[in-house]
Motif scaffolding. Sequence first.
Motif, short mmCIF file in Angstrom:
data_model
loop_
_atom_site.label_atom_id
_atom_site.label_comp_id
_atom_site.label_asym_id
_atom_site.label_seq_id
_atom_site.Cartn_x
_atom_site.Cartn_y
_atom_site.Cartn_z
N GLU A 1 7.91 -0.41 -7.81
CA GLU A 1 7.57 -1.56 -6.98
C GLU A 1 7.43 -1.23 -5.50
O GLU A 1 7.27 -2.12 -4.68
CB GLU A 1 8.64 -2.67 -7.14
CG GLU A 1 8.71 -3.27 -8.52
CD GLU A 1 9.50 -2.41 -9.51
OE1 GLU A 1 10.33 -1.60 -9.06
OE2 GLU A 1 9.25 -2.53 -10.72
N THR A 2 7.50 0.04 -5.15
CA THR A 2 7.46 0.42 -3.73
C THR A 2 6.41 1.50 -3.50
O THR A 2 6.33 2.47 -4.25
CB THR A 2 8.84 0.96 -3.29
OG1 THR A 2 9.84 0.00 -3.60
CG2 THR A 2 8.86 1.24 -1.81
N LEU A 3 5.62 1.31 -2.45
CA LEU A 3 4.66 2.32 -2.00
C LEU A 3 5.06 2.72 -0.59
O LEU A 3 5.19 1.87 0.29
CB LEU A 3 3.24 1.75 -2.02
CG LEU A 3 2.12 2.69 -1.60
CD1 LEU A 3 2.01 3.88 -2.57
CD2 LEU A 3 0.79 1.95 -1.53
N ALA A 4 5.29 4.01 -0.38
CA ALA A 4 5.74 4.51 0.92
C ALA A 4 4.64 5.30 1.61
O ALA A 4 3.94 6.09 0.97
CB ALA A 4 6.97 5.38 0.74
N PHE A 5 4.47 5.06 2.90
CA PHE A 5 3.53 5.78 3.76
C PHE A 5 4.32 6.48 4.85
O PHE A 5 5.21 5.88 5.44
CB PHE A 5 2.58 4.82 4.48
CG PHE A 5 1.51 4.21 3.63
CD1 PHE A 5 0.23 4.73 3.66
CD2 PHE A 5 1.77 3.11 2.85
CE1 PHE A 5 -0.77 4.15 2.90
CE2 PHE A 5 0.78 2.53 2.09
CZ PHE A 5 -0.50 3.06 2.11
N ARG A 6 3.96 7.72 5.14
CA ARG A 6 4.49 8.42 6.31
C ARG A 6 3.31 9.06 7.01
O ARG A 6 2.48 9.70 6.37
CB ARG A 6 5.48 9.52 5.92
CG ARG A 6 6.89 9.08 5.93
CD ARG A 6 7.85 10.23 5.86
NE ARG A 6 7.62 11.04 4.67
CZ ARG A 6 8.05 12.27 4.53
NH1 ARG A 6 8.72 12.86 5.47
NH2 ARG A 6 7.81 12.93 3.41
N ARG A 7 3.24 8.90 8.32
CA ARG A 7 2.22 9.55 9.10
C ARG A 7 2.89 10.56 10.00
O ARG A 7 3.78 10.24 10.77
CB ARG A 7 1.46 8.56 9.94
CG ARG A 7 0.33 9.34 10.55
CD ARG A 7 -0.48 8.97 11.48
NE ARG A 7 -0.93 9.28 12.69
CZ ARG A 7 -0.61 10.25 13.52
NH1 ARG A 7 0.32 11.08 13.25
NH2 ARG A 7 -1.21 10.39 14.64
#
Length: 127
Positions: A96-102
Amino acid sequence: MQQFLILCAVILITPFTVQAEGPRIGIISDAASRKEADLLMVELQKAKCELVERDEIAKVVNEQALQAGLNRAESRRIGQFLKADGLVLLSRPSRETLAFRRVAVDPGVVVWHAEFDTNKHGIPVPQ
């Protein structure tokens, strides 16, 4: 979901907009977030970003490294090897979680990190 990814694309490239040419960005994703990575690539191409080819990325990093988490030194080393201005790391810590890191390659720091509830943002849950 497309509007959500457009918003993410704008947030991800904003720090690079002072460059005369589009930034060179590598998108690294785990298997569960591959579809979102593909859609994000399309949006970044529309924004005139130069994208690092998946084959180039595969030579440097594998899914296990992403899931274990890339530290500052590894992110910087990978980005420099790929001649990228930045890296976008996509993962699914849970269904249920989508993680983004830039990550800004130089100096090798995370400049943006967010986790999104897939149900709230209309992002399909992988089967």
